[in-house]
Design an enzyme around this catalytic site. Structure first.
Site, mmCIF file in Angstrom:
data_model
loop_
_atom_site.group_PDB
_atom_site.id
_atom_site.type_symbol
_atom_site.label_atom_id
_atom_site.label_comp_id
_atom_site.label_asym_id
_atom_site.label_seq_id
_atom_site.Cartn_x
_atom_site.Cartn_y
_atom_site.Cartn_z
ATOM 1 N N TYR A 94 -12.814 7.866 -14.361
ATOM 2 C CA TYR A 94 -12.940 6.580 -13.672
ATOM 3 C C TYR A 94 -13.422 5.500 -14.638
ATOM 4 C CZ TYR A 94 -14.026 3.303 -9.888
ATOM 5 O OH TYR A 94 -14.065 2.208 -9.058
ATOM 6 N N ASN A 143 -5.084 -4.550 -6.984
ATOM 7 C CA ASN A 143 -6.321 -4.058 -6.393
ATOM 8 C C ASN A 143 -6.345 -2.555 -6.140
ATOM 9 O OD1 ASN A 143 -8.866 -4.400 -4.631
ATOM 10 N ND2 ASN A 143 -7.374 -3.548 -3.197
ATOM 11 N N LYS A 184 -11.400 2.047 -15.859
ATOM 12 C CA LYS A 184 -11.955 0.749 -15.512
ATOM 13 C C LYS A 184 -12.358 -0.048 -16.759
ATOM 14 C CE LYS A 184 -11.289 1.099 -11.145
ATOM 15 N NZ LYS A 184 -10.241 0.270 -10.501
ATOM 16 N N ASP A 219 4.006 2.438 -4.308
ATOM 17 C CA ASP A 219 3.219 3.345 -5.139
ATOM 18 C C ASP A 219 3.056 2.675 -6.495
ATOM 19 O OD1 ASP A 219 2.221 5.316 -6.813
ATOM 20 O OD2 ASP A 219 3.661 6.851 -6.225
ATOM 21 N N VAL A 220 1.855 2.189 -6.788
ATOM 22 C CA VAL A 220 1.669 1.390 -8.001
ATOM 23 C C VAL A 220 1.831 2.207 -9.281
ATOM 24 C CG1 VAL A 220 0.184 -0.280 -6.825
ATOM 25 C CG2 VAL A 220 -0.862 1.672 -8.039
ATOM 26 N N ASP A 273 0.859 -1.178 0.000
ATOM 27 C CA ASP A 273 0.000 0.000 0.000
ATOM 28 C C ASP A 273 0.898 1.232 0.000
ATOM 29 O OD1 ASP A 273 -3.278 0.219 1.019
ATOM 30 O OD2 ASP A 273 -2.090 2.050 0.810
#
Length: 279
Positions: A156, A90, A160, A63-64, A37
């Site tokens: 968003y 996720n 997605k 940090d993705v 995370d």
């Protein structure tokens, strides 16, 4: 993958919400978990909580949106547990706003996290997954918003929808490599997703979105959503059932049917136009 005992999972966004619930569900099944995370305090508390429950866990700040962080996380997971069997991409954020108002920096922020964070996770962990003795499994978190769209949430929806398409292609690509793929597409789940807009680059100088009616509506819907631990149990069962799409509510069925109906109708109309305009 029919069981999780003695398997190793790597989970981003594991400090809270669905990510934490997945971690908790997996350790209850006897799995080892590497928690990741960006929020260090939440991450450390999550790791402490899970160890108190008897879980074999480790954690890494990640940090993705930075590919290097996920490469380092993969190395840390291999060092801690020797490999990985399950990858849960996720982590995610939400962003709303009128098309003319969303800044370029905010667009890059949500794309870097919601889409490229998934891509970087796959790239970093795929070599380890290919070595998994019983085959690996990737779960990419998208959303019902990856199948149907509404106003004011274009960034968003865009990210997605992209995760759904990426996952569909990835599943085909990895079908012969003993690695399965699922895409998690939930409706409302109790989490902190609505508050992530406070971390957007323009938050300091931009409008206070917490006063926006859309934010208040989203907050109410999130808080009335499915419990995250229930969503986690559904997800693990779907993995054992070799399911690709994972949903959690019937609310979206009508919207999906309406969208597909419009696609079929416009497809047929377009083919007729091609015939009518042929020279």
């Amino acid at each position: 993958m029919s069981e999780f005992k003695d398997k190793t999972a790597f989970i981003t966004g594991a400090g809270s919400g669905i990510g934490y619930a997945l971690s908790e569900a997996l350790i209850a099944e006897g799995a080892r978990v590497m928690l990741a995370d960006i929020a260090q305090d939440a991450l450390e508390q999550a790791a402490l909580n899970l160890r108190e429950k008897g879980g074999e866990v480790a954690h890494v700040t990640c940090d993705v949106s930075r590919r290097a962080d996920l490469v380092s996380a993969a190395r840390a997971t291999e060092t801690a547990f020797g490999g990985v069997d399950l990858l849960f991409n996720n982590a995610g954020v939400a962003l709303s706003g009128r098309p003319e108002d969303v800044t370029e920096s905010d667009w890059r922020w949500i794309v870097d996290i919601n889409l490229l964070g998934v891509v970087y996770g796959v790239q970093a962990f795929l070599p380890l997954l290919k070595r998994a003795a019983s085959g690996g499994h990737i779960v990419n978190t998208a959303s019902m918003a990856g199948h149907i769209a509404g106003p004011d949430l274009a960034p968003y929806h865009a990210t997605k929808f992209a995760v759904v398409g990426y996952s569909e292609s990835l599943a085909q690509q990895l079908a012969g490599a003993n690695i399965r793929v699922s895409v998690l597409c939930p409706g409302w789940v109790k989490s902190n997703i609505h508050n992530t807009v406070l971390d957007r680059p323009s938050a300091k100088d931009g409008p206070d979105l917490t006063q926006d009616p859309l934010f208040q509506q989203t907050k109410a819907l999130v808080e009335s959503g499915m419990d995250a631990d229930h969503m986690a149990r559904v997800t693990l069962r779907a993995i054992t059932d070799r399911q690709f799409y994972i949903f959690n509510t019937s609310d979206g069925l009508g919207h999906i049917a309406m969208r597909h109906g419009q696609i079929r109708s416009d497809y047929a109309t377009s083919l007729k136009l091609c015939e009518d305009t042929a020279s």
